[in-house]
Design a protein around this motif. Structure first.
Motif, PDB file in Angstrom:
ATOM      1  N   ALA A  57      29.030  45.211  66.062  1.00 24.43           N
ATOM      2  CA  ALA A  57      27.567  45.287  66.097  1.00 24.43           C
ATOM      3  C   ALA A  57      27.088  46.618  66.678  1.00 24.43           C
ATOM      4  CB  ALA A  57      27.000  44.129  66.902  1.00 24.43           C
ATOM      5  N   PHE A  58      27.850  47.688  66.481  1.00 24.81           N
ATOM      6  CA  PHE A  58      27.512  48.977  67.084  1.00 24.81           C
ATOM      7  C   PHE A  58      26.087  49.401  66.752  1.00 24.81           C
ATOM      8  CE2 PHE A  58      27.121  53.513  67.427  1.00 24.81           C
ATOM      9  CZ  PHE A  58      27.851  53.843  68.553  1.00 24.81           C
ATOM     10  N   VAL A  59      25.677  49.287  65.510  1.00 25.40           N
ATOM     11  CA  VAL A  59      24.339  49.741  65.116  1.00 25.40           C
ATOM     12  C   VAL A  59      23.267  48.979  65.886  1.00 25.40           C
ATOM     13  CG1 VAL A  59      22.677  49.850  63.213  1.00 25.40           C
ATOM     14  CG2 VAL A  59      25.060  50.539  62.837  1.00 25.40           C
ATOM     15  N   LYS A  60      23.356  47.653  65.906  1.00 28.57           N
ATOM     16  CA  LYS A  60      22.363  46.847  66.608  1.00 28.57           C
ATOM     17  C   LYS A  60      22.366  47.147  68.102  1.00 28.57           C
ATOM     18  CE  LYS A  60      22.292  42.875  63.448  1.00 28.57           C
ATOM     19  NZ  LYS A  60      22.525  41.409  63.322  1.00 28.57           N
ATOM     20  N   ASP A  61      23.550  47.309  68.665  1.00 27.41           N
ATOM     21  CA  ASP A  61      23.644  47.565  70.102  1.00 27.41           C
ATOM     22  C   ASP A  61      23.051  48.922  70.463  1.00 27.41           C
ATOM     23  OD1 ASP A  61      24.897  45.145  70.295  1.00 27.41           O
ATOM     24  OD2 ASP A  61      26.903  45.961  70.655  1.00 27.41           O
ATOM     25  N   PHE A  62      23.377  49.925  69.684  1.00 29.62           N
ATOM     26  CA  PHE A  62      22.887  51.273  69.955  1.00 29.62           C
ATOM     27  C   PHE A  62      21.361  51.318  69.878  1.00 29.62           C
ATOM     28  CE2 PHE A  62      21.912  55.678  68.677  1.00 29.62           C
ATOM     29  CZ  PHE A  62      22.616  56.390  69.622  1.00 29.62           C
ATOM     30  N   LEU A  63      20.804  50.732  68.840  1.00 32.06           N
ATOM     31  CA  LEU A  63      19.345  50.736  68.689  1.00 32.06           C
ATOM     32  C   LEU A  63      18.674  49.891  69.768  1.00 32.06           C
ATOM     33  CD1 LEU A  63      19.016  50.472  64.800  1.00 32.06           C
ATOM     34  CD2 LEU A  63      18.735  52.513  66.230  1.00 32.06           C
ATOM     35  N   ALA A  64      19.279  48.762  70.136  1.00 32.76           N
ATOM     36  CA  ALA A  64      18.703  47.928  71.191  1.00 32.76           C
ATOM     37  C   ALA A  64      18.683  48.677  72.518  1.00 32.76           C
ATOM     38  CB  ALA A  64      19.494  46.631  71.333  1.00 32.76           C
ATOM     39  N   ALA A  65      19.738  49.417  72.809  1.00 33.61           N
ATOM     40  CA  ALA A  65      19.779  50.196  74.043  1.00 33.61           C
ATOM     41  C   ALA A  65      18.688  51.259  74.052  1.00 33.61           C
ATOM     42  CB  ALA A  65      21.149  50.845  74.203  1.00 33.61           C
ATOM     43  N   LEU A  66      18.510  51.960  72.936  1.00 28.86           N
ATOM     44  CA  LEU A  66      17.482  52.996  72.880  1.00 28.86           C
ATOM     45  C   LEU A  66      16.083  52.400  73.025  1.00 28.86           C
ATOM     46  CD1 LEU A  66      18.631  55.575  70.183  1.00 28.86           C
ATOM     47  CD2 LEU A  66      19.232  55.383  72.601  1.00 28.86           C
ATOM     48  N   ARG A  67      15.865  51.265  72.418  1.00 28.89           N
ATOM     49  CA  ARG A  67      14.540  50.638  72.525  1.00 28.89           C
ATOM     50  C   ARG A  67      14.265  50.178  73.958  1.00 28.89           C
ATOM     51  NH1 ARG A  67      15.844  47.606  66.942  1.00 28.89           N
ATOM     52  NH2 ARG A  67      14.855  49.080  65.516  1.00 28.89           N
ATOM     53  N   ALA A  68      15.283  49.681  74.628  1.00 32.00           N
ATOM     54  CA  ALA A  68      15.092  49.252  76.022  1.00 32.00           C
ATOM     55  C   ALA A  68      14.764  50.450  76.904  1.00 32.00           C
ATOM     56  CB  ALA A  68      16.346  48.543  76.517  1.00 32.00           C
ATOM     57  N   ILE A  69      15.434  51.562  76.687  1.00 31.06           N
ATOM     58  CA  ILE A  69      15.135  52.779  77.452  1.00 31.06           C
ATOM     59  C   ILE A  69      13.717  53.251  77.157  1.00 31.06           C
ATOM     60  CG2 ILE A  69      15.771  55.206  77.769  1.00 31.06           C
ATOM     61  CD1 ILE A  69      18.674  54.381  77.097  1.00 31.06           C
ATOM     62  N   HIS A  70      13.355  53.247  75.889  1.00 30.11           N
ATOM     63  CA  HIS A  70      12.023  53.701  75.481  1.00 30.11           C
ATOM     64  C   HIS A  70      10.933  52.787  76.046  1.00 30.11           C
ATOM     65  CE1 HIS A  70       8.647  54.347  72.619  1.00 30.11           C
ATOM     66  NE2 HIS A  70       9.057  55.595  72.660  1.00 30.11           N
ATOM     67  N   LYS A  71      11.167  51.492  75.992  1.00 31.66           N
ATOM     68  CA  LYS A  71      10.179  50.535  76.506  1.00 31.66           C
ATOM     69  C   LYS A  71       9.927  50.741  77.996  1.00 31.66           C
ATOM     70  CE  LYS A  71       9.250  45.563  76.820  1.00 31.66           C
ATOM     71  NZ  LYS A  71       9.766  44.197  76.525  1.00 31.66           N
ATOM     72  N   ALA A  72      10.957  51.177  78.722  1.00 29.47           N
ATOM     73  CA  ALA A  72      10.823  51.409  80.155  1.00 29.47           C
ATOM     74  C   ALA A  72      10.172  52.747  80.476  1.00 29.47           C
ATOM     75  CB  ALA A  72      12.195  51.331  80.819  1.00 29.47           C
ATOM     76  N   GLY A  73       9.843  53.532  79.456  1.00 30.47           N
ATOM     77  CA  GLY A  73       9.221  54.832  79.684  1.00 30.47           C
ATOM     78  C   GLY A  73      10.206  55.885  80.164  1.00 30.47           C
ATOM     79  N   LEU A  74      11.483  55.712  79.828  1.00 22.29           N
ATOM     80  CA  LEU A  74      12.526  56.624  80.280  1.00 22.29           C
ATOM     81  C   LEU A  74      13.086  57.428  79.110  1.00 22.29           C
ATOM     82  CD1 LEU A  74      14.429  54.145  82.646  1.00 22.29           C
ATOM     83  CD2 LEU A  74      12.555  55.717  83.226  1.00 22.29           C
TER      84      LEU A  74
END
Length: 272
Positions: free
Chosen positions: A242-259
């Motif tokens: 699930a590399f694609v889903k995991d990578f995108l989920a991580a980026l979205r979590a960082i973005h959502k936190a304003g980081l």
């Protein structure tokens, strides 16, 4: 477009093989050094490299981030051991994405790294990558930095100094020979360690060892503390199907936190 799926859990999270380690210890009291290094390249989405089109994602799935600030390296202790960090003590609006093991070599990973143009740190197990070592050289070309994660992915805690020294030094030596830079950061398998681990790592030339604050698995982000990524947090994902889903989920979590994603090595003196 892939949907962003973020699950919340406040319990300790699973490490490399799904084994649940003990709760992450508090980060050592390391301080920030006054020196300021040049900023890393702006992590702005670019374009996928030439070749087959993306599978399971589109460029529009990748969040846009402002440039990372000039890094503020921490001060490391000088006591014959290495610090064990799950968060970099910084007030800067950054987080750090790390990817472990190397068992699954997704053909989408090089394309995603090139398109996202963000820094990542790879903690590689030498036995996991030996069937396709050139694959990780491709990731290096897109800004990934390779660090050590033992030879055999065995648990180190409780083992002899000689055993741990061999696993840590051996992996760093092999990775250094193959990828032209000897690792100076280390993550123990499963996140488990003892005082011998940190001393052996120091004697192998390692500057710091790492736990994590968030994990990503099957497109879901799991948190150890609060409901969002915090400044300085180290995020763990793996080379899994699930590399694609995991990578995108991580980026979205960082973005959502304003980081903004930043390079872990930029914050550890002597890691360049």
């Amino acid at each position: 477009m892939l949907a962003a799926v973020v699950a919340v859990a406040l319990l300790p999270v699973a490490g490399c093989s799904g084994t649940t380690p003990a709760a992450a210890p508090p980060s050592p009291s390391v301080s920030q050094a006054p020196s300021v290094a040049p900023p890393s390249p702006s992590p702005t989405p670019s374009t996928p490299p030439p070749g087959p089109p993306p599978v399971g994602w589109a460029l529009s799935d990748i969040p846009s981030f402002p440039p990372a600030p000039p890094p503020q390296p921490i001060v490391l202790p000088k006591n014959g051991s290495v610090p064990y960090l799950s968060r970099i003590p910084t007030d800067q609006p950054v987080a750090f994405l790390t990817i472990d093991d190397g068992f699954t070599k997704s053909p989408e990973a090089p394309k995603l790294l090139a398109a996202a143009n963000i820094p990542v740190t790879l903690f590689l197990t030498t036995s996991a990558i030996q069937d396709n070592e050139p694959y990780f050289a491709k990731l290096q070309e897109h800004g990934a930095v390779i660090e050590a994660h033992t030879i055999t992915h065995t648990e180190l805690r409780g083992k002899s100094y000689a055993f741990q020294h061999r696993e840590i030094c051996g992996s760093a030596d092999r990775l250094g020979h193959r990828y032209k830079r000897r690792p100076v950061l280390f993550r123990p398998p499963f996140g488990t360690k003892d005082a011998t681990t940190l001393r052996a790592a120091h004697d192998c030339g390692i500057k710091a060892a790492f736990m994590w604050k968030e994990t990503v698995h099957k497109g879901k982000v799991r948190y150890q503390e609060e409901h969002k990524v915090k400044r300085g947090d180290i995020i763990l994902m793996h080379f899994r199907p699930a590399f694609v889903k995991d990578f995108l989920a991580a980026l979205r979590a960082i973005h959502k936190a304003g980081l903004t994603p930043a390079l872990l090595e930029d914050y550890i003196p002597g890691s360049a």
